[in-house]
Design a protein around this motif. Structure first.
Motif, PDB file in Angstrom:
ATOM      1  N   GLU A   1      -5.603  10.433   4.430  1.00 49.09           N
ATOM      2  CA  GLU A   1      -4.810  11.532   3.869  1.00 49.09           C
ATOM      3  C   GLU A   1      -5.383  12.046   2.551  1.00 49.09           C
ATOM      4  O   GLU A   1      -5.175  13.206   2.187  1.00 49.09           O
ATOM      5  N   THR A   2      -6.123  11.202   1.852  1.00 45.31           N
ATOM      6  CA  THR A   2      -6.690  11.585   0.557  1.00 45.31           C
ATOM      7  C   THR A   2      -7.776  12.644   0.739  1.00 45.31           C
ATOM      8  O   THR A   2      -8.568  12.573   1.678  1.00 45.31           O
TER       9      THR A   2
ATOM     10  N   THR B   1       0.823  -1.212   0.000  1.00 49.28           N
ATOM     11  CA  THR B   1       0.000   0.000   0.000  1.00 49.28           C
ATOM     12  C   THR B   1       0.860   1.266   0.000  1.00 49.28           C
ATOM     13  O   THR B   1       0.484   2.274  -0.609  1.00 49.28           O
ATOM     14  N   LYS B   2       2.001   1.202   0.637  1.00 49.56           N
ATOM     15  CA  LYS B   2       2.920   2.347   0.627  1.00 49.56           C
ATOM     16  C   LYS B   2       3.401   2.622  -0.795  1.00 49.56           C
ATOM     17  O   LYS B   2       3.465   3.783  -1.235  1.00 49.56           O
TER      18      LYS B   2
ATOM     19  N   TRP C   1       0.595   4.256  -2.744  1.00 52.70           N
ATOM     20  CA  TRP C   1       0.442   5.655  -2.354  1.00 52.70           C
ATOM     21  C   TRP C   1       1.513   6.532  -2.993  1.00 52.70           C
ATOM     22  O   TRP C   1       1.236   7.638  -3.474  1.00 52.70           O
ATOM     23  N   GLU C   2       2.745   6.046  -3.009  1.00 57.88           N
ATOM     24  CA  GLU C   2       3.840   6.826  -3.578  1.00 57.88           C
ATOM     25  C   GLU C   2       3.662   7.043  -5.070  1.00 57.88           C
ATOM     26  O   GLU C   2       4.110   8.049  -5.629  1.00 57.88           O
TER      27      GLU C   2
ATOM     28  N   TYR D   1      -3.638   6.199   4.330  1.00 59.47           N
ATOM     29  CA  TYR D   1      -3.674   6.887   3.041  1.00 59.47           C
ATOM     30  C   TYR D   1      -5.094   7.308   2.677  1.00 59.47           C
ATOM     31  O   TYR D   1      -5.287   8.361   2.060  1.00 59.47           O
TER      32      TYR D   1
ATOM     33  N   GLY E   1      -0.596   8.875  -4.892  1.00 60.92           N
ATOM     34  CA  GLY E   1      -0.857  10.002  -3.994  1.00 60.92           C
ATOM     35  C   GLY E   1      -2.295  10.120  -3.546  1.00 60.92           C
ATOM     36  O   GLY E   1      -2.705  11.140  -2.991  1.00 60.92           O
TER      37      GLY E   1
END
Length: 298
Positions: A134-135, A67-68, A71-72, A131, A75
């Motif tokens: 954060e979205t 998942t990281k 996300w990278e 994430y 975004g």
């Protein structure tokens, strides 16, 4: 300019996971489709999905690494769909093949069923939620329960158990995440014509006790075999409705996302019947079971 929604979907190789991915892609959305092997979702890659290997039973740290990386690259993650799951068929006494773990023994078939259907949902959610929070913009988290979330029965106790767990967890997560702007729902389909009951997809207890063959357990085994590929629900139509609801568009425009989505022509009637039976039980026993309080202070 509005951001293109990004979907993260587990178990996208078949069933609702696959057809929700196809529907989202058809709307021009970005889709991260996951499966245990990317070869199983090569068709989604051809349709424009980003395909990623992910087994929901992996350790949390390994799921977090996936998942990281997503996300990278993107975004954003707007929609998490936890679609991984399967049915285990057998009486409770039968689903008891044991395997030795490091410190104690566990009934493997029971554990594996919970590991995919419940612990997998939990670990993927734990990995994606930082994430999702954060979205910016509209965000949803949807888990798959079932019509089996509402009624237990002979021969599928473990399946009902995991799906009741999914429903309870989802309802609780909704309370936790609603203040953060994330809509949580549990999707509870009735019988849809997916590969869910196909040989090789459904799990059958290795142990078979003949004493159960002439009981409701044996009847359920036969009924599920007869139901396979004859279910009334159309998964393509169901997936379209689900994407409408989760994006609050189409037939769901102007509506709020409900805590549970009873999907299919058979599911709402089944739930209403269970509600009716439960109300009858409460009415019969209230006069006895509600007499347990401490005396009120005068």
């Amino acid at each position: 300019m509005a951001q293109t929604p990004v979907w993260f979907i587990t178990a996208a190789s078949s069933g609702f996971g696959k057809y929700m991915a196809i529907e989202a892609l058809a709307r021009g959305h970005k889709v991260i489709a996951t499966a245990r092997s990317t070869s199983r979702i090569a068709d989604l890659k051809e349709k424009g999905a980003d395909t990623v290997a992910l087994d929901v039973t992996w350790p949390l740290e390994k799921i977090e690494a996936v998942t990281k990386d997503v996300w990278e690259r993107y975004g954003a993650i707007n929609h998490l769909v936890n679609a991984a799951g399967y049915i285990l068929i057998g009486a409770v006494e039968e689903t008891s093949e044991y395997i030795a773990y490091e410190t104690f023994n566990r009934p493997k078939e029971d554990y594996d069923c919970f590991n995919t259907n419940v612990f997998g949902l939990l670990n993927v959610s734990k990995a994606v939620l930082p994430y999702l929070r954060e979205t910016k913009g509209h965000r949803t988290l949807s888990n798959f329960g079932s019509i089996g979330s509402w009624r237990g029965g002979a021969g599928y106790a473990l399946y009902s158990g995991v799906k009741w767990a999914c429903s309870g967890i989802s309802e609780s997560m909704r309370c936790e995440l609603e203040p953060l702007g994330i809509n949580v729902t549990v999707i509870e389909p009735g019988y849809f014509r997916t590969g869910f009951l196909n040989a090789g997809t459904k799990a059958i207890s290795e142990k078979r006790i003949t004493a159960y063959d002439e009981t409701a357990v044996g009847q359920v085994r036969g009924a599920l075999d007869a139901t396979d590929n004859n279910q009334p629900g159309d998964v393509v139509k169901g997936a379209k409705i689900l994407v409408d609801i989760l994006t609050k568009s189409g037939v769901a425009e102007g509506k709020e996302i409900p805590v549970r989505i009873a999907l299919g022509s058979d599911c709402p009637p089944g739930i209403r019947e269970k509600m009716k039976e439960t109300e009858a039980i409460l009415s019969e026993w209230d006069g006895i079971t509600m007499t347990t309080d401490h005396p009120k202070q005068s």
